[in-house]
Scaffold this motif. Structure first.
Motif, PDB file in Angstrom:
ATOM      1  N   PRO A  24     -11.049 -17.646 -20.129  1.00 54.80           N
ATOM      2  CA  PRO A  24     -12.144 -16.981 -19.411  1.00 54.80           C
ATOM      3  C   PRO A  24     -12.265 -17.399 -17.952  1.00 54.80           C
ATOM      4  O   PRO A  24     -12.967 -16.750 -17.177  1.00 54.80           O
ATOM      5  N   LYS A  25     -11.593 -18.473 -17.576  1.00 52.71           N
ATOM      6  CA  LYS A  25     -11.668 -18.948 -16.196  1.00 52.71           C
ATOM      7  C   LYS A  25     -10.520 -18.428 -15.343  1.00 52.71           C
ATOM      8  O   LYS A  25     -10.430 -18.748 -14.155  1.00 52.71           O
ATOM      9  N   GLU A  26      -9.621 -17.652 -15.934  1.00 51.33           N
ATOM     10  CA  GLU A  26      -8.462 -17.154 -15.205  1.00 51.33           C
ATOM     11  C   GLU A  26      -8.387 -15.630 -15.274  1.00 51.33           C
ATOM     12  O   GLU A  26      -8.936 -15.012 -16.184  1.00 51.33           O
ATOM     13  N   THR A  27      -7.696 -15.049 -14.313  1.00 51.62           N
ATOM     14  CA  THR A  27      -7.448 -13.603 -14.310  1.00 51.62           C
ATOM     15  C   THR A  27      -5.964 -13.361 -14.040  1.00 51.62           C
ATOM     16  O   THR A  27      -5.280 -14.196 -13.454  1.00 51.62           O
ATOM     17  N   GLN A  28      -5.504 -12.210 -14.471  1.00 50.44           N
ATOM     18  CA  GLN A  28      -4.144 -11.759 -14.191  1.00 50.44           C
ATOM     19  C   GLN A  28      -4.200 -10.293 -13.804  1.00 50.44           C
ATOM     20  O   GLN A  28      -5.080  -9.562 -14.258  1.00 50.44           O
ATOM     21  N   ASP A  29      -3.246  -9.856 -12.967  1.00 49.98           N
ATOM     22  CA  ASP A  29      -3.185  -8.417 -12.748  1.00 49.98           C
ATOM     23  C   ASP A  29      -2.515  -7.785 -13.963  1.00 49.98           C
ATOM     24  O   ASP A  29      -1.905  -8.468 -14.785  1.00 49.98           O
ATOM     25  N   LYS A  70      -5.900  -2.723  -9.111  1.00 50.92           N
ATOM     26  CA  LYS A  70      -6.949  -3.722  -8.858  1.00 50.92           C
ATOM     27  C   LYS A  70      -7.462  -4.389 -10.128  1.00 50.92           C
ATOM     28  O   LYS A  70      -8.175  -5.394 -10.054  1.00 50.92           O
ATOM     29  N   THR A  71      -7.110  -3.849 -11.290  1.00 52.10           N
ATOM     30  CA  THR A  71      -7.676  -4.337 -12.548  1.00 52.10           C
ATOM     31  C   THR A  71      -7.325  -5.799 -12.804  1.00 52.10           C
ATOM     32  O   THR A  71      -6.162  -6.206 -12.697  1.00 52.10           O
ATOM     33  N   LEU A  72      -8.337  -6.580 -13.172  1.00 54.92           N
ATOM     34  CA  LEU A  72      -8.158  -8.004 -13.465  1.00 54.92           C
ATOM     35  C   LEU A  72      -8.325  -8.241 -14.962  1.00 54.92           C
ATOM     36  O   LEU A  72      -9.381  -7.969 -15.523  1.00 54.92           O
ATOM     37  N   ILE A  73      -7.275  -8.748 -15.585  1.00 52.07           N
ATOM     38  CA  ILE A  73      -7.315  -9.030 -17.014  1.00 52.07           C
ATOM     39  C   ILE A  73      -7.869 -10.431 -17.235  1.00 52.07           C
ATOM     40  O   ILE A  73      -7.406 -11.406 -16.627  1.00 52.07           O
ATOM     41  N   THR A  74      -8.861 -10.545 -18.124  1.00 51.12           N
ATOM     42  CA  THR A  74      -9.454 -11.847 -18.437  1.00 51.12           C
ATOM     43  C   THR A  74     -10.092 -11.785 -19.814  1.00 51.12           C
ATOM     44  O   THR A  74     -10.126 -10.730 -20.456  1.00 51.12           O
ATOM     45  N   ASN A  75     -10.612 -12.894 -20.276  1.00 51.41           N
ATOM     46  CA  ASN A  75     -11.302 -12.939 -21.562  1.00 51.41           C
ATOM     47  C   ASN A  75     -12.613 -12.148 -21.463  1.00 51.41           C
ATOM     48  O   ASN A  75     -13.380 -12.320 -20.514  1.00 51.41           O
ATOM     49  N   THR A  76     -12.869 -11.300 -22.437  1.00 49.45           N
ATOM     50  CA  THR A  76     -14.021 -10.392 -22.364  1.00 49.45           C
ATOM     51  C   THR A  76     -15.217 -10.828 -23.214  1.00 49.45           C
ATOM     52  O   THR A  76     -16.167 -10.072 -23.367  1.00 49.45           O
ATOM     53  N   PHE A  77     -15.169 -12.040 -23.755  1.00 49.59           N
ATOM     54  CA  PHE A  77     -16.246 -12.458 -24.658  1.00 49.59           C
ATOM     55  C   PHE A  77     -17.615 -12.446 -23.967  1.00 49.59           C
ATOM     56  O   PHE A  77     -18.606 -11.985 -24.539  1.00 49.59           O
ATOM     57  N   SER A  78     -17.673 -12.917 -22.730  1.00 51.43           N
ATOM     58  CA  SER A  78     -18.953 -12.925 -22.002  1.00 51.43           C
ATOM     59  C   SER A  78     -19.443 -11.511 -21.747  1.00 51.43           C
ATOM     60  O   SER A  78     -20.654 -11.240 -21.805  1.00 51.43           O
ATOM     61  N   ALA A  79     -18.527 -10.594 -21.475  1.00 46.77           N
ATOM     62  CA  ALA A  79     -18.906  -9.198 -21.283  1.00 46.77           C
ATOM     63  C   ALA A  79     -19.507  -8.624 -22.557  1.00 46.77           C
ATOM     64  O   ALA A  79     -20.482  -7.857 -22.509  1.00 46.77           O
ATOM     65  N   HIS A  80     -18.967  -9.015 -23.696  1.00 48.59           N
ATOM     66  CA  HIS A  80     -19.517  -8.543 -24.971  1.00 48.59           C
ATOM     67  C   HIS A  80     -20.908  -9.135 -25.219  1.00 48.59           C
ATOM     68  O   HIS A  80     -21.773  -8.466 -25.792  1.00 48.59           O
ATOM     69  N   LYS A  81     -21.123 -10.353 -24.786  1.00 49.83           N
ATOM     70  CA  LYS A  81     -22.463 -10.938 -24.922  1.00 49.83           C
ATOM     71  C   LYS A  81     -23.470 -10.155 -24.080  1.00 49.83           C
ATOM     72  O   LYS A  81     -24.596  -9.903 -24.523  1.00 49.83           O
ATOM     73  N   LEU A  82     -23.048  -9.756 -22.892  1.00 49.77           N
ATOM     74  CA  LEU A  82     -23.930  -8.956 -22.039  1.00 49.77           C
ATOM     75  C   LEU A  82     -24.217  -7.602 -22.682  1.00 49.77           C
ATOM     76  O   LEU A  82     -25.337  -7.092 -22.612  1.00 49.77           O
ATOM     77  N   LEU A  83     -23.225  -7.043 -23.331  1.00 47.23           N
ATOM     78  CA  LEU A  83     -23.409  -5.769 -24.017  1.00 47.23           C
ATOM     79  C   LEU A  83     -24.455  -5.894 -25.128  1.00 47.23           C
ATOM     80  O   LEU A  83     -25.291  -5.010 -25.311  1.00 47.23           O
ATOM     81  N   HIS A  84     -24.421  -7.010 -25.854  1.00 50.82           N
ATOM     82  CA  HIS A  84     -25.406  -7.224 -26.912  1.00 50.82           C
ATOM     83  C   HIS A  84     -26.805  -7.444 -26.341  1.00 50.82           C
ATOM     84  O   HIS A  84     -27.797  -7.035 -26.951  1.00 50.82           O
ATOM     85  N   LEU A  85     -26.885  -8.075 -25.187  1.00 52.19           N
ATOM     86  CA  LEU A  85     -28.186  -8.206 -24.534  1.00 52.19           C
ATOM     87  C   LEU A  85     -28.702  -6.825 -24.139  1.00 52.19           C
ATOM     88  O   LEU A  85     -29.889  -6.519 -24.349  1.00 52.19           O
ATOM     89  N   ALA A  86     -27.832  -6.003 -23.587  1.00 54.53           N
ATOM     90  CA  ALA A  86     -28.225  -4.650 -23.197  1.00 54.53           C
ATOM     91  C   ALA A  86     -28.709  -3.851 -24.403  1.00 54.53           C
ATOM     92  O   ALA A  86     -29.620  -3.027 -24.284  1.00 54.53           O
ATOM     93  N   LYS A  87     -28.109  -4.105 -25.550  1.00 56.96           N
ATOM     94  CA  LYS A  87     -28.512  -3.412 -26.773  1.00 56.96           C
ATOM     95  C   LYS A  87     -29.975  -3.703 -27.091  1.00 56.96           C
ATOM     96  O   LYS A  87     -30.712  -2.823 -27.540  1.00 56.96           O
ATOM     97  N   LYS A  88     -30.412  -4.917 -26.841  1.00 58.96           N
ATOM     98  CA  LYS A  88     -31.800  -5.293 -27.095  1.00 58.96           C
ATOM     99  C   LYS A  88     -32.754  -4.565 -26.148  1.00 58.96           C
ATOM    100  O   LYS A  88     -33.952  -4.447 -26.424  1.00 58.96           O
ATOM    101  N   HIS A  89     -32.219  -4.083 -25.039  1.00 60.28           N
ATOM    102  CA  HIS A  89     -33.022  -3.333 -24.067  1.00 60.28           C
ATOM    103  C   HIS A  89     -32.784  -1.828 -24.179  1.00 60.28           C
ATOM    104  O   HIS A  89     -33.198  -1.070 -23.291  1.00 60.28           O
TER     105      HIS A  89
END
Length: 233
Positions: A49-54, A92-111
């Motif tokens: 999650p701390k790194e990105t790749q093209d 421009k796309t940066l590949i990285t671990n998406t777990f944090s993005a999924h957590k944000l999605l679940h927060l959005a679900k609550k809203h």
């Protein structure tokens, strides 16, 4: 009628599938009766999650795909995207671990903003070339949808939503879902992949028809019967 959609932010076919699905749904008279629930799925949970790749680098180093072949594949996906109204920007796309993005999605679900957040994440990743594993990027997306920054920061940086994300992933595993996008219609039918809008439209119509009428007539022909308007032979 409920539609569950397993998806990962870094899956271009999930974005294409979303647009085709929405195009189909918007044509139907019962669209306001459909509840959509986005479910988490990680295509590559091993990413740091701390790194990105093209994208080309990721295909070359993680998937063993030659650069020329990867470029050809991305060109094909770009053309598919145009057909769904998406201008992918894989340069421009940066590949990285998406777990944090999924957590944000679940927060959005609550809203009650999960669909808006899914779209925002796709745009950030595929169009704007932002790092969807970065806390600042994610909190900014939350704020853009009217979600409190501190609440978003708490959701992203702690484990309070880890269970929900992992539950989605486990549910997919239990149901034999190995690829995304994967659409489950009213807990009964499934549509896998970025299907054309026509496929989604037909599947939605069939599912809705059966949801409204719990009985399936297998007689094959209309027999003699009576209703409020009279009798027919």
């Amino acid at each position: 009628m409920k539609i569950e959609i397993w998806s990962d932010v870094m899956c271009p076919f999930c974005y294409i599938g979303k647009n085709n699905f929405e195009q189909a749904l918007n044509k139907l008279p019962f669209k306001d009766e459909v509840e959509i629930e986005w479910k988490s799925f990680q295509l590559d949970p091993t990413l740091d999650p701390k790194e990105t790749q093209d994208t080309i680098q990721y295909f070359r180093e993680k998937k063993g795909v030659a650069e020329a072949q990867a470029a050809q594949m991305l060109g094909q996906v770009t053309q598919m995207g145009k057909g769904a109204g998406i201008d992918f920007n894989f340069g421009k796309t940066l590949i990285t671990n998406t777990f944090s993005a999924h957590k944000l999605l679940h927060l959005a679900k609550k809203h009650n903003k999960s669909n808006e957040m899914e779209e925002a994440l796709f745009i950030a990743h595929f169009i704007d070339g932002k790092n969807v594993g970065d806390t600042e990027v994610l909190t900014a997306l939350a704020e853009s949808l009217g979600i409190d920054r501190e609440e978003a920061l708490q959701a992203i940086t702690t484990d309070q939503l880890d269970y929900e994300v992992n539950q989605d992933i486990q549910e997919a595993r239990n149901n034999g879902i190995s690829g995304v996008p994967f659409f489950v219609l009213n807990g009964k039918y499934a549509v896998s992949g970025a299907q054309p809008a026509e496929v989604f439209e037909n599947a939605l119509q069939q599912t809705y028809k059966e949801a409204v009428s719990p009985f399936k007539d297998i007689s094959g022909e209309n027999g003699a019967s009576c209703d409020a308007d009279g009798c027919r032979i």
